[in-house]
Design an enzyme around this catalytic site. Structure first.
Site, short mmCIF file in Angstrom:
data_model
loop_
_atom_site.label_atom_id
_atom_site.label_comp_id
_atom_site.label_asym_id
_atom_site.label_seq_id
_atom_site.Cartn_x
_atom_site.Cartn_y
_atom_site.Cartn_z
N GLU A 1 3.93 -1.56 -1.59
CA GLU A 1 3.81 -1.07 -0.21
C GLU A 1 3.41 -2.23 0.71
O GLU A 1 2.40 -2.88 0.49
CB GLU A 1 2.77 0.05 -0.13
CG GLU A 1 2.72 0.68 1.26
CD GLU A 1 1.62 1.76 1.40
OE1 GLU A 1 1.80 2.65 2.23
OE2 GLU A 1 0.61 1.69 0.69
N SER B 1 -6.30 3.00 0.94
CA SER B 1 -5.53 2.13 0.05
C SER B 1 -5.55 2.66 -1.38
O SER B 1 -6.47 3.33 -1.81
CB SER B 1 -6.10 0.71 0.07
OG SER B 1 -7.28 0.66 -0.71
N ARG B 2 -4.50 2.30 -2.11
CA ARG B 2 -4.38 2.78 -3.48
C ARG B 2 -5.45 2.18 -4.39
O ARG B 2 -5.99 2.88 -5.25
CB ARG B 2 -2.99 2.46 -4.03
CG ARG B 2 -2.68 3.26 -5.29
CD ARG B 2 -1.50 2.72 -6.09
NE ARG B 2 -0.23 2.83 -5.38
CZ ARG B 2 0.95 2.57 -5.94
NH1 ARG B 2 1.01 2.20 -7.21
NH2 ARG B 2 2.05 2.66 -5.25
N CYS C 1 1.19 6.35 7.32
CA CYS C 1 1.36 6.66 5.89
C CYS C 1 2.83 6.93 5.60
O CYS C 1 3.27 6.77 4.46
CB CYS C 1 0.58 7.90 5.50
SG CYS C 1 -1.04 8.00 6.21
N GLU D 1 -4.78 10.52 -0.61
CA GLU D 1 -3.51 10.19 0.02
C GLU D 1 -3.54 8.68 0.07
O GLU D 1 -4.30 8.09 0.83
CB GLU D 1 -3.45 10.83 1.40
CG GLU D 1 -2.04 10.98 1.90
CD GLU D 1 -1.86 10.23 3.17
OE1 GLU D 1 -1.46 9.05 3.10
OE2 GLU D 1 -2.14 10.82 4.24
#
Lengths: 522, 522
Positions: B385, B235-236, B293, B256
């Site tokens: 997202e 996760s970001r 992803c 990523e």
């Protein structure tokens, strides 16, 4: 007040202040007054640079190559004026240095970049025919910001140096942040660059230049949404602030920020040729008044008569050499503070150690001495970079202590090992090489690190804190171009829509491509 | 309480807590209890990993290749158990997915890495004979930390996936941070890996694994002085915290972390084959319950009858498809929050939109709709997202608005353009491609992005915030290995002291080297 090169024209600066350079040889303030740019100028430069970067993507590659060559030619045509002005601003001699070493290096880099633009090999076109997936490096979306250092007014200048050549060669526009210690030199170079932009027919804002900004505006420049990436060469303290700003914004930043460049003189080498090595060392230390990124700052020897003789030869040579000017008054202060830090951590001054009693920006040629046990006890303090005409000899009690010192070396650009010309030092070499290899970008044998050849295999880089990333070099073409690029993959993209580099048949002369695992040249 | 793989043995954890996984298909808590490791275990893992990395540098390359192959073989031998356990922990089907797609992909990656270890081409040996300067990529000094995500229990697992294969292939030891949603799967893989380490005779701490740490200890792991670098997929929000910690310490970190994977359906394509495209789209969106992803999260169409028909076909297909389980309860919550955010920013729910009335971790298959003008007004919110079985169609008023949307797309792993099979969309393609190309790592034509082939030309990467650096890929061998390496230059180093890759004569089969500007194979 001089003008700045912004958005495709020389214009009056929307300045928040001004400054003048000094002649470090005499201390005299120079005539021309240069602006400190405002935040709005930073924004304008980024907006214009962004548009130029966009336009550059559809410009013929040949135009970019012609620009780089036209710029190199103009630099050569103005060599006399450039060298005279640069010498006045830096105290670096016209010869042997500016005219016969640094200027040819600068134009050579620009021409190598032009070659890289033409043959496109730097883009590493990679094709998998079975899956029809193709990839290559391409220019960034936004402009590249280049901060030049004070010590190479041509070859690392933000508007003409290695990072500039690499960024433009990769197809980016550049916003140069000139070093404020040599604004007139930068101005002359920017004039030549801008004329070359016009001659080549590139977007007018392909190259821009600001002389100076506030620290906050510098941080805005590297972290702005429109920024592509940054190349920086200079002090570690400023670098780390820029790095933090860029990192938080997810913007690539390539830093060349400090190096102690350790040298290990193994016992066999000292016994064999100690006096010659001392002379070679001090020659390298005092070259350019020691103001090279790769200047040797730490020399490790094993205790004994040979070491004492080596140190004494070095001391005599340091003491008897004439005192060159440093690049700025700030450089004198910085060197003084570094020597004080080293002394406070246990180093002894064998020669020099203070401000020189002479006109201009001069610090005495300085030689320090400490022990490996002191260094091992305070590895950070005793690796303080003393940028300038100073070095420190570290006396290890024995071979084991030399190995231990190699194990605490901070990330550095270079590391050198001098050893017996036969095999007497081979075992110790291997023990020192293993840890040292991991801490330096370039490992040398029996050679001083101060020369940095512009060849494809050069690595002018190294582990943190020498740089911000151990996988990139700022010198050496085409490798240095890849810093200012993104990896662009094409998956099942129709042939006629592909960049030429990735098509089945190409007409680019000399382009190496990796097709199904095999490198071949079209 | 299960044991952890630390410092060359399976040992009882010095734990600060424990956790159990759930079966997301049923919601049932699984039996095995796994430890949350303490800070002292993080330190122990780093110390052991550092020593293993040091020892690996003198291990024969063949041993590393044998390890990768022995590990792949053991995975295949245990395929049934691995797939059964992984399916219970992830709700991903054994077939078609774990047994017939993901497991073969995993062993294929390991074997490709073994090939890369043997032929050494990934090190890019570069030689300039005139200056006798040579360089290549080499392993990092310290261990590589790999954080695996929840969505690929084999192929991206920290102990067996692409980053693992790349890090080991480059000669590094690995500390895997398993994803806590599938600890038993990770445990089985780590058992196979550790046996393979022993079989190949590598240092016992070449691979280590922790199941879980506190956030603070995770940050310590990526920023520790002994750490070489980090690979992270997930996760970001977690990624950005780790990035900040690593950046401040000057430690490379490859992330990523998010992607919206926009798809542009040009008018000619919609007119020609709109219904088929809607079906293709929704098939891709719902594949693996959308937990890729590269799952397409944003689909841009131009307003009109064809767009309405396309949307209606998509809506029907979304509404009628069975509802797959998500990977975790957290995934259900996260998807719900994302859908709420999108709705709050102006998106309309056409299908689904809420938690499914079904056992386990299920969210309704969801289709949202918004306008390009809404997206242009709130580009950040409307690019939230929504990880899972959801996508959003953006209706642009006209072609110009489609181009404008392309100009605000955030950095993403992929971007696709579907166009007329003839040349009807060619002009619009070019207008959209120009901005889109700069924002995505992989550009596709007429193809959904959910397949990520493991080929040398793949780029599974992209501009921030898809990843932390636009120049690297986490899939594709040998390119992915270079992330976990440093550039090592040898300047005038005596021939017998050079790594074999850089000697004049080498016996490494298949090694491509760049000698004086020419690529050749020994």
């Amino acid at each position: 007040m001089e003008k700045i090169l912004l958005a495709g024209e020389w214009r009056d600066a929307d300045h928040t202040g001004s400054f003048r350079a000094i002649n470090p040889d005499t201390g005299a303030t120079l005539d021309r007054e240069y602006p400190v740019s405002s935040r709005s100028e930073v924004e304008s430069a980024l907006a214009a640079g962004y548009e130029a970067s966009r336009a550059l993507k559809s410009a013929p590659r040949e135009q970019i190559a012609l620009f780089l060559e036209a710029f190199a030619q103009r630099i050569e045509e103005r060599s006399d004026e450039l060298c005279k002005v640069a010498s006045a601003e830096t105290a670096l001699p016209v010869s042997p240095r500016l005219a016969d070493v640094e200027l040819p290096r600068t134009t050579n880099q620009l021409r190598q970049a032009a070659d890289a633009v033409r043959n496109r090999t730097w883009t590493e076109p990679t094709i998998d025919t079975a899956s029809n997936i193709r990839s290559m490096y391409t220019a960034l979306e936004g402009p590249v910001v280049v901060f030049g250092p004070n010590n190479f007014p041509f070859a690392f200048n933000g508007i003409s140096g290695g990072d500039f050549a690499a960024a433009v060669g990769a197809g980016n526009s550049v916003i140069a942040k000139a070093h404020p210690s040599h604004p007139h030199t930068s101005q002359l170079l920017a004039e030549a660059a801008f004329e070359a932009v016009q001659e080549a027919g590139l977007p007018a804002a392909t190259v821009q230049m600001l002389y100076r900004t506030s620290h906050a505006d510098g941080e805005a420049l590297v972290s702005h949404q429109l920024t592509g990436a940054t190349g920086y060469t200079g002090s570690r303290s400023a670098a780390l602030k820029l790095k933090e700003a860029a990192d938080l914004a997810g913007k690539p930043i390539y830093l060349e920020m400090s190096a102690i460049n350790p040298i290990f003189m193994l016992p066999g080498a000292l016994a064999e040729r100690g006096e010659a090595l001392a002379q070679e060392l001090i020659g390298s230390v005092l070259l350019g008044t020691g103001q090279f990124c790769t200047s040797p700052g730490l020399v490790v020897v094993a205790a004994g008569d040979e070491a004492e003789a080596f140190i004494e030869t070095a001391r005599k040579q340091v003491a008897s050499a004439s005192t060159g000017a440093l690049l700025s008054a700030g450089g004198v202060d910085g060197l003084g503070r570094a020597v004080e830090t080293l002394q406070a951590a246990g180093a002894e001054v064998l020669a020099g150690g203070g401000v020189a009693d002479a006109p201009g920006c001069r610090f005495q040629n300085t030689l320090l001495r400490t022990t490996a046990s002191a260094l091992l006890a305070a590895p950070e303090k005793l690796q303080t970079e003393a940028f300038g005409n100073s070095t420190m000899i570290v006396v290890a009690a024995d071979a084991d202590e030399m190995v231990a010192v190699a194990g605490v070396i901070e990330g550095s650009l270079t590391g050198a090992i001098y050893s017996h010309t036969g095999d007497e030092d081979e075992a110790l070499y291997r023990r020192i090489e293993a840890p040292l290899r991991q801490r330096v970008g370039r490992l040398l044998n029996d050679k001083m690190p101060t020369g940095v050849a512009v060849v494809p295999s050069m690595n002018h880089g190294g582990p943190y804190p020498a740089t911000g990333h151990p996988g990139f070099t700022s010198v050496g073409i085409p490798a240095s171009l890849k810093r200012f690029a993104m990896l662009s993959c094409y998956d099942a993209v129709r042939e006629h829509r592909l960049p030429e580099e990735l098509r089945d048949e190409i007409s680019i002369s000399g382009c190496w491509r990796l097709i199904d695992g095999t490198w071949s040249q079209s």
